[in-house]
Each structure stands twice: as structure tokens, then as C-alpha cells.
Write an enzyme that holds these catalytic residues in place. Sequence first.
Site, PDB file in Angstrom:
ATOM      1  N   CYS A  67       0.814  -1.234   0.000  1.00 58.83           N
ATOM      2  CA  CYS A  67       0.000   0.000   0.000  1.00 58.83           C
ATOM      3  C   CYS A  67       0.842   1.277   0.000  1.00 58.83           C
ATOM      4  O   CYS A  67       0.334   2.349  -0.307  1.00 58.83           O
ATOM      5  CB  CYS A  67      -0.959   0.004   1.176  1.00 58.83           C
ATOM      6  SG  CYS A  67      -2.107  -1.377   1.148  1.00 58.83           S
ATOM      7  N   HIS A  96      -3.064   7.296   2.148  1.00 63.93           N
ATOM      8  CA  HIS A  96      -3.507   5.985   1.661  1.00 63.93           C
ATOM      9  C   HIS A  96      -4.882   5.715   2.264  1.00 63.93           C
ATOM     10  O   HIS A  96      -5.114   5.950   3.448  1.00 63.93           O
ATOM     11  CB  HIS A  96      -2.513   4.907   2.083  1.00 63.93           C
ATOM     12  CG  HIS A  96      -3.050   3.529   1.895  1.00 63.93           C
ATOM     13  ND1 HIS A  96      -3.600   3.114   0.704  1.00 63.93           N
ATOM     14  CD2 HIS A  96      -3.155   2.480   2.754  1.00 63.93           C
ATOM     15  CE1 HIS A  96      -4.006   1.865   0.843  1.00 63.93           C
ATOM     16  NE2 HIS A  96      -3.756   1.460   2.065  1.00 63.93           N
ATOM     17  N   ASN A 103     -10.133   0.154  -0.231  1.00 66.55           N
ATOM     18  CA  ASN A 103      -8.671   0.214  -0.177  1.00 66.55           C
ATOM     19  C   ASN A 103      -8.122  -0.357  -1.490  1.00 66.55           C
ATOM     20  O   ASN A 103      -8.198  -1.560  -1.721  1.00 66.55           O
ATOM     21  CB  ASN A 103      -8.192  -0.596   1.033  1.00 66.55           C
ATOM     22  CG  ASN A 103      -6.680  -0.625   1.175  1.00 66.55           C
ATOM     23  OD1 ASN A 103      -5.952  -0.231   0.269  1.00 66.55           O
ATOM     24  ND2 ASN A 103      -6.216  -1.100   2.313  1.00 66.55           N
TER      25      ASN A 103
HETATM   26  O1  UT7 Z   1      -3.852  -0.968   3.629  1.00 70.33           O
HETATM   27  C1  UT7 Z   1      -3.053  -1.035   4.765  1.00 70.33           C
HETATM   28  C2  UT7 Z   1      -3.391  -2.118   5.649  1.00 70.33           C
HETATM   29  N1  UT7 Z   1      -4.748  -2.244   6.115  1.00 70.33           N
HETATM   30  C3  UT7 Z   1      -5.270  -1.453   7.075  1.00 70.33           C
HETATM   31  O2  UT7 Z   1      -4.778  -0.414   7.415  1.00 70.33           O
HETATM   32  C4  UT7 Z   1      -6.484  -1.968   7.775  1.00 70.33           C
HETATM   33  C5  UT7 Z   1      -6.354  -1.739   9.269  1.00 70.33           C
HETATM   34  N2  UT7 Z   1      -7.413  -2.359  10.060  1.00 70.33           N
HETATM   35  C6  UT7 Z   1      -8.706  -1.970   9.995  1.00 70.33           C
HETATM   36  O3  UT7 Z   1      -9.074  -1.147   9.203  1.00 70.33           O
HETATM   37  C7  UT7 Z   1      -9.672  -2.559  11.005  1.00 70.33           C
HETATM   38  O4  UT7 Z   1      -8.957  -3.258  11.990  1.00 70.33           O
HETATM   39  C8  UT7 Z   1     -10.741  -3.502  10.367  1.00 70.33           C
HETATM   40  C9  UT7 Z   1     -11.730  -2.680   9.574  1.00 70.33           C
HETATM   41  C10 UT7 Z   1     -10.075  -4.526   9.469  1.00 70.33           C
HETATM   42  C11 UT7 Z   1     -11.503  -4.256  11.455  1.00 70.33           C
HETATM   43  O5  UT7 Z   1     -12.101  -3.326  12.355  1.00 70.33           O
HETATM   44  P1  UT7 Z   1     -11.962  -3.509  13.933  1.00 70.33           P
HETATM   45  O6  UT7 Z   1     -12.726  -2.443  14.551  1.00 70.33           O
HETATM   46  O7  UT7 Z   1     -10.484  -3.599  14.233  1.00 70.33           O
HETATM   47  O8  UT7 Z   1     -12.704  -4.873  14.166  1.00 70.33           O
HETATM   48  P2  UT7 Z   1     -12.120  -6.258  14.752  1.00 70.33           P
HETATM   49  O9  UT7 Z   1     -11.158  -6.884  13.795  1.00 70.33           O
HETATM   50  O10 UT7 Z   1     -11.650  -6.009  16.160  1.00 70.33           O
HETATM   51  O11 UT7 Z   1     -13.428  -7.132  14.806  1.00 70.33           O
HETATM   52  C12 UT7 Z   1     -14.523  -6.787  15.653  1.00 70.33           C
HETATM   53  C13 UT7 Z   1     -15.618  -7.808  15.435  1.00 70.33           C
HETATM   54  C14 UT7 Z   1     -15.169  -9.256  15.516  1.00 70.33           C
HETATM   55  O12 UT7 Z   1     -16.187  -9.994  16.118  1.00 70.33           O
HETATM   56  P3  UT7 Z   1     -16.089 -10.395  17.691  1.00 70.33           P
HETATM   57  O13 UT7 Z   1     -14.843 -11.211  17.807  1.00 70.33           O
HETATM   58  O14 UT7 Z   1     -15.999  -9.090  18.418  1.00 70.33           O
HETATM   59  O15 UT7 Z   1     -17.343 -11.150  17.920  1.00 70.33           O
HETATM   60  C15 UT7 Z   1     -15.035  -9.669  14.074  1.00 70.33           C
HETATM   61  O16 UT7 Z   1     -15.217 -11.054  13.886  1.00 70.33           O
HETATM   62  O17 UT7 Z   1     -16.167  -7.639  14.110  1.00 70.33           O
HETATM   63  C16 UT7 Z   1     -16.188  -8.904  13.451  1.00 70.33           C
HETATM   64  N3  UT7 Z   1     -16.027  -8.670  12.026  1.00 70.33           N
HETATM   65  C17 UT7 Z   1     -17.059  -8.410  11.211  1.00 70.33           C
HETATM   66  N4  UT7 Z   1     -18.379  -8.300  11.446  1.00 70.33           N
HETATM   67  C18 UT7 Z   1     -19.171  -8.007  10.396  1.00 70.33           C
HETATM   68  C19 UT7 Z   1     -14.890  -8.660  11.306  1.00 70.33           C
HETATM   69  N5  UT7 Z   1     -15.162  -8.389  10.016  1.00 70.33           N
HETATM   70  C20 UT7 Z   1     -16.500  -8.223   9.932  1.00 70.33           C
HETATM   71  C21 UT7 Z   1     -17.380  -7.918   8.875  1.00 70.33           C
HETATM   72  N6  UT7 Z   1     -18.709  -7.810   9.165  1.00 70.33           N
HETATM   73  N7  UT7 Z   1     -16.951  -7.711   7.616  1.00 70.33           N
END
Ligand code: UT7
Length: 319
Positions: A113, A246, A276
Amino acid sequence: MTHTRIVGTGGYLPAKVLTNRDLESMVDTSDEWIYTRTGIRQRHVAADDECTSDLAFAASSKAIAAAGITPQDIDLIIVATTTPDMIFPSTACILQAKLGIKHCPAFDVQAVCSGFIYALTVADKFMRCGQVRHALVVGAEIYSRIIDWKDRGTCVLFGDGAGAVVLKADDTPGILSCHLHADGSHQKILSVPGTVCGGKVQGSPFVRMEGNAVFKFAVKVLDDIVEEALAHNNMQKSQIDWLIPHQANIRILQSTAKKLGLNMDKVVVTVDRHGNTSAASIPLALDEAVRDGRIQSGHHVLLEGVGGGFTWGAVLIRW
Ligand code: UT7
């Protein structure tokens, strides 16, 4: 001393749009979750017969036209991509052939990225030593082909597209400074841990990400890199007219803007419509803000990004 100016920009997004609602029928997710956690509403997906060099060609053609030059004027091509057409030749060489030109150096940069920031920095070095009068720098990606469409943790995040800039050697900057970093010790939290060996895929050919860990890492290094770019140029935060980050997650963009004391209306945001697009996201956002007239002559524009590797960097420009 020779400096580098951006004299043309271009962007291309594939026609097919995949909305959050579409994804609701593919994985266990919701428009509400995706939008609240990421700021994404939709993303573009390449057609089966489109390849990365096609996207790059479309964006490059617009940048070349905007610069008022012809492909024959280009002395250097660098393509930033993690999703090349094939193992080799490089996407840059394939793009060169599509542009109908020969002889100028053409190569790819793989910094995920941050790829466009890396490619722009490399091109700037070529310009500054006087070897190149016009360079074409492109970020182009088809992430839809390295996404596991059953993994809701990643498939909702990425999109396809390409952005391009034409650089011209000039007596005045232009690009004020470039700042690059990498730390290879965090490979496990973001990677595509596969390869082709003996005719078979070994490991996984899909994006694997620990979203939370990546989020924290990104916020930290982006805070550091904007400070580094400002300090290097003896500039105050208040002198930044436009932040072009980005586009991974609106919450990461908001965090960097807050650190800079910038209102969000000074941040160019495309993540809502593009998702992204990895190396393509910064040049796509830049192109949008140039074409709609937000970026004006004399403005200070800060480009910054972070991605797999990890790699991160920033380029500060006086437009
Ligand atoms: O391009 C450069 C690299 N990429 C990035 O910079 C991305 C950086 N990370 C992020 O943008 C965020 O961490 C995400 C958007 C990927 C995830 O958001 P988050 O607030 O960190 O959520 P999380 O991973 O802590 O997940 C929270 C909950 C989980 O459920 P439990 O364990 O709390 O029951 C996940 O399983 O959300 C769940 N979850 C979803 N739910 C509905 C994960 N993906 C999804 C989804 N829809 N698509």
C-alpha cells in the site's frame, strides 16, 4: 539543481461496482458494520478480462493527456503494484508496450500500500540527478484476485483501480522531500503468504490480516512520518493545505488529520467509494482533488501511506 513537478494526473476505476449490500449476500456482514468500522460504502472490481496493466494504461493515458505530452516524451516508467499481470515481465514493461513506446527504463516497485510513495520517491531521485525529463509513475492494483471472498475480515475492505502521474524536471520544486521506511519484522499481521513453486501454489494466495494489529501499527507510523516530513522542511502543521493519505480506513485518516490539526475537509477522502485500492489509492485521490480544483498552485500537499512489509512513507509537495 533539477527538481520534480507533477504536471499531469489520471485515474481509472473498473466499471463494476460492488456495494456493501452486495457483500451482505456473500458473507456474514452488514452495510452498517462495514461503514461504521471503515467508512467504505462500495468498491470497484475489475472485469475478468481486465488486467492490472489495462487499468494502468487507462490511468496513464489520462495523466499523459493532462500533462500535454505524448508517450514518446516519457523517459522512465515505474509501476507500483502487488498484483502484477504475471510473474514477469513486469507490469511496467507491459504498460510500456501498450503505450507504444520503447527504450525507456521500465520496472515495478513492490511496497504494497506504500508502493506509490516508494515509486514516486525513486522517480524523484532519477529526476534530481538529471537523467530523466518526464517520468510516468503509476499505482495499479487488482486486489479482488488475491482476496478470499469467504473471509469477511478482508473481503469487505479492498477494491481495484489505478492512478498515474506524469513528472517533469523543473528548476523549482515540486516535490520538497520524500521519506521512506520499512520494518520487515511484522510480516505475520499482513501478508499474502503464498508462492508458486514447481507449477503449484504453495501457502495461501490470499490476503491474511490481523486488522486490529495493523490498525494500531498504521496509526503510530503515520503520526511519526508526518512529523518527520514537516520537521525536515521546517514547516508547521498549519502550512499543510491538503492531506492525501492511503485510503485504508476512514478512522486511520481521521487519526492522522487530528494529529495534524487538520479539519477533515482538508483531507482528500475516496475510501467511501473506492475501498482500499492499495498502491492505487493515493494517486487516485490526488487525481480527484486536482481535477475538481481543490488543489491549486502553491498549495502544500502531503501524501502518506503505510502497507504490508511493513513499509511506510510520505512525500511533501508544493503544487
Ligand atoms: O492498507 C493497509 C493495511 N490495512 C489497514 O490499514 C487496515 C487496518 N485495520 C482496519 O481497518 C480494522 O482493523 C478492520 C476494519 C479490518 C476491522 O475493524 P476492527 O474495529 O479492528 O474490528 P475487529 O477486527 O476487532 O473485529 C470486531 C468484530 C469481531 O467480532 P467479535 O470477535 O468481536 O465477535 C469480528 O469477527 O467484528 C467482526 N467482524 C465483522 N463483522 C461483520 C470482522 N469483520 C466483519 C465484517 N462484518 N466484515
